[in-house]
Design a protein around this motif. Structure first.
Motif, PDB file in Angstrom:
ATOM      1  N   TYR A 211       0.822  -1.220   0.000  1.00 13.49           N
ATOM      2  CA  TYR A 211       0.000   0.000   0.000  1.00 13.49           C
ATOM      3  C   TYR A 211       0.854   1.267   0.000  1.00 13.49           C
ATOM      4  N   CYS A 233      -5.824   1.661  -3.383  1.00 12.63           N
ATOM      5  CA  CYS A 233      -5.400   0.247  -3.262  1.00 12.63           C
ATOM      6  C   CYS A 233      -6.456  -0.564  -2.508  1.00 12.63           C
ATOM      7  N   PRO A 243      -4.582  -6.882  -3.320  1.00 13.78           N
ATOM      8  CA  PRO A 243      -4.183  -5.495  -3.608  1.00 13.78           C
ATOM      9  C   PRO A 243      -3.638  -5.360  -5.039  1.00 13.78           C
ATOM     10  N   LEU A 280      -4.856   6.299  -8.098  1.00 12.57           N
ATOM     11  CA  LEU A 280      -3.511   5.719  -8.243  1.00 12.57           C
ATOM     12  C   LEU A 280      -2.711   6.490  -9.290  1.00 12.57           C
TER      13      LEU A 280
END
Ligand code: ATP
Length: 324
Positions: A211, A233, A243, A280
């Motif tokens: 993470y 995540c 993940p 992300l």
């Protein structure tokens, strides 16, 4: 916090079974004698903390929990006290355990659950970021569930409290300057390259490999949106069961993170993909919500179509969807 400093002692509680063990703490279920209320008491051995040099970890957890004592969606530190050999943290008890347990048991969560728990997590992140606290270790193990199956964010040992006047760009400039100065200290360029490549392999970081964000791996200045990376995540993991960045070693995971090397399976609907992709992002300032002003933080995430149907204001009064 009205109660935290009142003088409680271990005698004020009846200690029951061990709920869990951390690397330098044991968590007990306990009952307050006077009120009959249940708590989780985290007990840390002072000698062990000193031996393992974890004093900072303990201080960070205590300071962050103090600041967040009236925040919804976050484990509440009701009292702290100590005796000669131990420190005691009396915390809200979360009887339904970690969200991770449900993800692992079911393989993944229904989209209704993902939407609801992502919304509750976002609310908790908003509360922390309002106080300028970065959690830095958001992951499904640290998302606990209370008696009514609402989410409570826990484990603030890796957190960072940013000063009120913190400016990311100034902090980042300073880091860049220090890096340049260090590089100029040696005029042997091969030596620098070698040292740098070793640094890539020996990267030290705060958090958990799967993470951790690219800026943390890079040793950049701290940024609130480090938690938004982990948020992306976690949404991914609730939908797919794993993940987004996985690998046989931390090093391989870090390579994937730095290259933004992840894929969506067919389990992901378009809106979820869009939200995760917008969270992300390699550059912290490009993540969805990173540029929201303090007053409307994180309305740009709340208004993403993935969250359509969520009634934000009374989310803690709503009955959570059955976990499936
Ligand atoms: P480490 O310290 O190694 O990072 P950790 O953060 O899991 O590990 P603790 O915070 O001591 O360590 O927690 C140990 C276990 O106790 C965890 O599994 C956690 O789920 C459980 N636990 C901690 N606090 C509570 C709570 N308030 N209610 C219910 N369970 C809890």
């Amino acid at each position: 916090m009205e109660n935290t400093r009142s003088r409680k002692s271990p005698e004020d509680f009846q200690f029951g079974r061990v709920i869990g063990e951390g690397s330098f703490s044991t968590v007990y279920l306990a009952k307050e004698v006077e009120s009959g209320k249940e708590f989780a008491i985290k007990v840390c051995d002072k000698d062990h903390i000193i031996r393992e040099k974890k004093q900072e970890y303990i201080k960070r957890e205590k300071s962050a929990l103090h600041l967040l004592s009236n925040s919804q969606g976050i484990i509440r530190l009701a009292y702290t006290f100590q005796d000669r050999s131990k420190l005691y943290f009396v915390l809200t008890y979360a009887p339904n355990g970690e969200l991770l347990k449900y993800i692992n048991k079911l393989g993944s969560l229904s989209i209704e659950c993902v939407r609801f728990y992502s919304a509750e997590l976002l609310r908790a992140i908003e509360e922390m970021h309002k106080k300028n606290i970065i959690h830095r270790d958001l992951k499904p193990e640290n998302l606990l569930l209370n008696r009514d199956m609402h989410l409570l964010l826990a484990d603030f040992g890796s957190s960072k409290i940013l000063p009120e006047d913190y400016d990311y760009d100034i902090a980042q400039d300073e880091i860049e300057r220090n890096r340049e100065e260090k590089a100029n200290e040696s005029d042997d360029s091969n030596d620098i390259r070698l040292r740098n490549s070793r640094l890539v392999r020996r990267v030290s970081f705060v958090g958990t490999a799967q993470y951790v964000s690219p800026e943390v791996l890079n040793g950049d200045a701290p940024h609130l949106s480090t938690d938004l990376w982990a948020f992306g995540c976690i949404i991914y993991q609730m939908i797919s069961g794993v993940p987004p960045f996985r690998g046989a070693s931390d090093y391989l995971i870090f390579q994937k993170i730095k290259n933004l090397d992840f894929k969506f399976s067919d389990d992901f609907e378009e809106q979820a993909k869009d939200l995760i992709t917008k969270l992300l992002r390699i550059r912290p300032k490009e993540r969805l919500g990173a540029n929201d002003s303090d007053e409307i933080r994180y309305h740009s995430i709340r208004s993403h179509p993935f969250f359509e149907g969520i009634v934000w204001n009374d989310i803690y009064k709503q009955k959570p969807p059955e976990i499936k």
